[in-house]
Design an enzyme around this catalytic site. Structure first.
Site, PDB file in Angstrom:
ATOM      1  N   ALA A 179       0.802  -1.228   0.000  1.00 57.67           N
ATOM      2  CA  ALA A 179       0.000   0.000   0.000  1.00 57.67           C
ATOM      3  C   ALA A 179       0.831   1.273   0.000  1.00 57.67           C
ATOM      4  CB  ALA A 179      -0.945  -0.005   1.199  1.00 57.67           C
ATOM      5  N   ARG A 182       6.531  -1.969   6.353  1.00 63.26           N
ATOM      6  CA  ARG A 182       6.613  -1.146   7.564  1.00 63.26           C
ATOM      7  C   ARG A 182       5.257  -0.508   7.851  1.00 63.26           C
ATOM      8  NH1 ARG A 182       6.873   4.100   5.569  1.00 63.26           N
ATOM      9  NH2 ARG A 182       7.573   4.267   3.389  1.00 63.26           N
ATOM     10  N   GLY A 215      -1.925  -9.283  -8.928  1.00 64.27           N
ATOM     11  CA  GLY A 215      -1.263  -8.776 -10.121  1.00 64.27           C
ATOM     12  C   GLY A 215       0.236  -8.973 -10.098  1.00 64.27           C
ATOM     13  N   HIS A 236      10.239  -2.702 -21.243  1.00 61.72           N
ATOM     14  CA  HIS A 236       9.821  -2.117 -19.971  1.00 61.72           C
ATOM     15  C   HIS A 236      10.927  -1.204 -19.438  1.00 61.72           C
ATOM     16  CE1 HIS A 236       6.780  -5.327 -20.022  1.00 61.72           C
ATOM     17  NE2 HIS A 236       6.106  -4.565 -19.181  1.00 61.72           N
ATOM     18  N   LYS A 244      12.445  -2.982 -14.069  1.00 61.50           N
ATOM     19  CA  LYS A 244      11.630  -4.196 -14.045  1.00 61.50           C
ATOM     20  C   LYS A 244      12.509  -5.399 -13.768  1.00 61.50           C
ATOM     21  CE  LYS A 244       7.961  -6.757 -16.315  1.00 61.50           C
ATOM     22  NZ  LYS A 244       7.169  -6.825 -15.058  1.00 61.50           N
TER      23      LYS A 244
END
EC number: 1.17.1.8
Length: 251
Positions: free
Chosen positions: A9, A36, A89, A145, A149
């Site tokens: 997140a 964390r 994902g 990419h 990556k």
């Protein structure tokens, strides 16, 4: 409303997804997990070792995970044991990890794919259709990419190869070429890493006197986040099992 927690997140992708969650009237962002403590949009983010207790506390319906294979292996198993639906994902799993993960999460509804972009999922179907009609053509896959990556080829490119070989039969995957080479029953695979390229994927079908080229380019990671949001709104209503965006989009 569907309660959502996000693994990773505090990262760029996780924060983007959190912002999209709060904009969706079907979804409620209740917190996240990372390496964390922290906060995102005023909601708590706990370290991954506290995930089980955090699930008991906030009672999410869905967990979205865009992290790394090692972390997903742990987090997804914990969430599945708690009966939480999953949107995964993460890419870069070894075949052994993938098999272990699929077995661990089979009793909850899961959307797991190498690319959540709506455009890429349509692209895969276009590649499938072309491959089914052009089995006698020489086929090359090229992906590019950004320099950071970690996995190569990309998960999206691996899905492209899988789709092609489902239509034309098994072919050797030839990663680059050097020296004296002779065309065999193969698919050429070429990987480019550089700059800030979000994701480019091209499939070329070559025959004497003509080439057919299919390309998808992502210009912003938001396309992946938007697809994950659609999956998060869809998956809690599904029966237990592992799905892809093909089911979410009704393709």
């Amino acid at each position: 409303m569907i309660k959502v927690i996000i693994c990773g997140a505090l990262g760029r992708m996780g924060t983007m997804i959190a912002n999209m969650v709060i904009e969706n009237p079907e979804l409620e962002f209740v917190g996240g997990v990372d390496i964390r403590d922290g906060t995102v949009l005023g909601k708590p983010v706990v370290p991954s070792e506290k995930l089980a207790a955090f699930i008991d506390e906030v009672k999410p319906d869905v967990m979205i995970d865009f992290t790394v294979a090692a972390a997903t292996m742990i987090n997804a198993k914990i969430a599945a044991k708690k009966g939480v639906a999953l949107v995964i994902g993460t890419t870069g799993f070894t075949p052994e990890q993938d098999a272990e993960l699929l077995d661990a999460i089979k009793n909850v509804p899961v959307v797991k794919t190498t690319n959540f972009s709506v455009g890429v999922n349509i692209f895969w179907e276009l590649v499938r259709d072309a491959a089914s009609r052009l089995g006698d053509y020489d086929i090359e896959v090229i992906e590019a990419h950004h320099r950071y990556k970690k996995d190569a080829p990309s998960g999206t490119a691996k899905t492209i190869l899988k789709v092609i070989q489902e239509e034309v039969g098994k072919r050797e995957e030839m990663y680059g070429r050097e020296g004296m080479t002779e065309r065999k029953n193969e698919i050429g695979v070429h990987v480019i890493r550089g700059g800030d390229v979000v994701g480019d994927h091209t499939v070329q079908f070559h025959q004497n006197y003509e080439t057919i080229e299919l390309t998808h380019r992502a210009y912003d990671r938001a396309v992946f986040a938007r697809g994950a949001i659609r999956a998060a709104a869809w998956v809690p209503k599904a029966k237990p099992g592992v799905y892809t965006m093909k089911e979410v989009l009704g393709l």
